[in-house]
Design a protein around this motif. Structure first.
Motif, PDB file in Angstrom:
ATOM      1  N   GLY A  41       0.985  -1.084   0.245  1.00  0.00           N
ATOM      2  CA  GLY A  41       0.094  -0.068  -0.084  1.00  0.00           C
ATOM      3  C   GLY A  41       0.519   1.317   0.371  1.00  0.00           C
ATOM      4  N   ILE A  42       1.989   1.080  -0.481  1.00  0.00           N
ATOM      5  CA  ILE A  42       3.646   2.070   0.275  1.00  0.00           C
ATOM      6  C   ILE A  42       3.497   2.260  -1.479  1.00  0.00           C
ATOM      7  CG2 ILE A  42       5.554   3.537   0.782  1.00  0.00           C
ATOM      8  CD1 ILE A  42       3.709   3.014   2.839  1.00  0.00           C
ATOM      9  N   GLU A  43       3.432   3.765  -2.189  1.00  0.00           N
ATOM     10  CA  GLU A  43       3.752   4.274  -3.476  1.00  0.00           C
ATOM     11  C   GLU A  43       4.957   4.765  -3.309  1.00  0.00           C
ATOM     12  OE1 GLU A  43       0.554   6.020  -6.004  1.00  0.00           O
ATOM     13  OE2 GLU A  43      -0.472   4.547  -6.113  1.00  0.00           O
ATOM     14  N   LEU A  44       5.540   5.665  -4.098  1.00  0.00           N
ATOM     15  CA  LEU A  44       6.885   6.503  -4.000  1.00  0.00           C
ATOM     16  C   LEU A  44       6.493   7.102  -3.373  1.00  0.00           C
ATOM     17  CD1 LEU A  44       9.040   5.372  -7.307  1.00  0.00           C
ATOM     18  CD2 LEU A  44       9.472   5.076  -4.947  1.00  0.00           C
ATOM     19  N   GLN A  45       5.444   7.973  -3.284  1.00  0.00           N
ATOM     20  CA  GLN A  45       5.559   9.186  -2.806  1.00  0.00           C
ATOM     21  C   GLN A  45       4.868   8.936  -1.504  1.00  0.00           C
ATOM     22  OE1 GLN A  45       1.495  11.687  -4.471  1.00  0.00           O
ATOM     23  NE2 GLN A  45       0.638   9.235  -4.150  1.00  0.00           N
ATOM     24  N   HIS A  46       4.183   8.097  -1.137  1.00  0.00           N
ATOM     25  CA  HIS A  46       4.661   8.473   0.367  1.00  0.00           C
ATOM     26  C   HIS A  46       5.998   7.656   0.812  1.00  0.00           C
ATOM     27  CE1 HIS A  46       0.347   6.304  -1.021  1.00  0.00           C
ATOM     28  NE2 HIS A  46       0.225   6.997  -0.404  1.00  0.00           N
ATOM     29  N   ALA A  47       6.419   6.671   0.284  1.00  0.00           N
ATOM     30  CA  ALA A  47       8.058   6.413   0.835  1.00  0.00           C
ATOM     31  C   ALA A  47       8.587   7.042   0.742  1.00  0.00           C
ATOM     32  CB  ALA A  47       8.413   5.085  -0.320  1.00  0.00           C
ATOM     33  N   GLY A  48       8.979   8.641  -0.165  1.00  0.00           N
ATOM     34  CA  GLY A  48       9.287  10.020  -0.045  1.00  0.00           C
ATOM     35  C   GLY A  48       9.274  10.699   1.896  1.00  0.00           C
ATOM     36  N   VAL A  49       7.933  10.286   1.675  1.00  0.00           N
ATOM     37  CA  VAL A  49       7.248  11.947   3.383  1.00  0.00           C
ATOM     38  C   VAL A  49       8.227  10.063   3.916  1.00  0.00           C
ATOM     39  CG1 VAL A  49       5.275  12.202   4.467  1.00  0.00           C
ATOM     40  CG2 VAL A  49       5.636  12.562   1.998  1.00  0.00           C
ATOM     41  N   LEU A  50       7.384   9.144   4.779  1.00  0.00           N
ATOM     42  CA  LEU A  50       7.745   8.906   5.639  1.00  0.00           C
ATOM     43  C   LEU A  50       8.889   7.980   5.722  1.00  0.00           C
ATOM     44  CD1 LEU A  50       5.440   5.596   4.677  1.00  0.00           C
ATOM     45  CD2 LEU A  50       4.937   7.470   6.090  1.00  0.00           C
ATOM     46  N   SER A  51      10.524   8.199   4.173  1.00  0.00           N
ATOM     47  CA  SER A  51      11.583   8.172   4.671  1.00  0.00           C
ATOM     48  C   SER A  51      12.022   9.481   5.267  1.00  0.00           C
ATOM     49  CB  SER A  51      12.093   8.068   3.859  1.00  0.00           C
ATOM     50  OG  SER A  51      11.852   6.398   3.130  1.00  0.00           O
ATOM     51  N   ALA A  52      11.569  10.577   4.542  1.00  0.00           N
ATOM     52  CA  ALA A  52      12.269  12.039   5.625  1.00  0.00           C
ATOM     53  C   ALA A  52      11.731  12.050   7.198  1.00  0.00           C
ATOM     54  CB  ALA A  52      11.911  13.188   4.627  1.00  0.00           C
TER      55      ALA A  52
END
Length: 143
Positions: free
Chosen positions: A34-45
């Protein structure tokens, strides 16, 4: 036969197509999380720390306020982040990654890596290193 010089006008389209291809493969691979790259960018930051407010997060990611609010709202609905009042500024909210967000991001990161490994199989190790070096130098202009 001598190699022809690369036509500068084609770079933008090639970079755009490469981005679309990589994003599509990564998002398809991580769909089960359920994670897309846009989500991963926010979560990683957020996971990396040092970013406390939504404003700082948007600036760090280069994402406009309305897009970031939509992404954070989506992550919050899925219990992957939560907003907490800032101890330093009661008017502001801090974005905090949840345990579920940490777990799903770790799963997605593995799937993203597998997807990129598959795409990069068209290159040998030296080509992959060179591509990484060239792209790193290219995006460093942004700073």
């Amino acid at each position: 036969m001598e190699a022809q010089p690369a036509e500068p006008s084609t770079f933008g389209m090639l970079l755009y197509r490469a981005h679309r291809l990589a994003r599509a493969h990564a998002n398809d691979a991580a769909r089960p999380t359920g994670i897309e790259l846009q989500h991963a960018g926010v979560l990683s930051a957020v996971r990396a720390g040092g970013i406390h407010s939504q404003r700082e997060l948007g600036a760090a990611l280069g994402v406009d306020k309305s897009t970031l609010v939509r992404i954070v709202d989506d992550l919050e609905r899925r219990n992957l982040v939560r907003r907490e009042r800032s101890a330093a500024d009661r008017r502001a909210y801090e974005i905090v990654i949840t345990e579920e967000g940490e777990r799903r991001l770790a799963e997605a990161d593995e799937l993203f890596a597998e997807a990129m490994t598959g795409l990069l199989e068209v290159f040998d190790d030296a080509d992959r290193r060179r591509l990484h070096d060239l792209l790193s130098r290219f995006v460093a202009q942004e700073s």
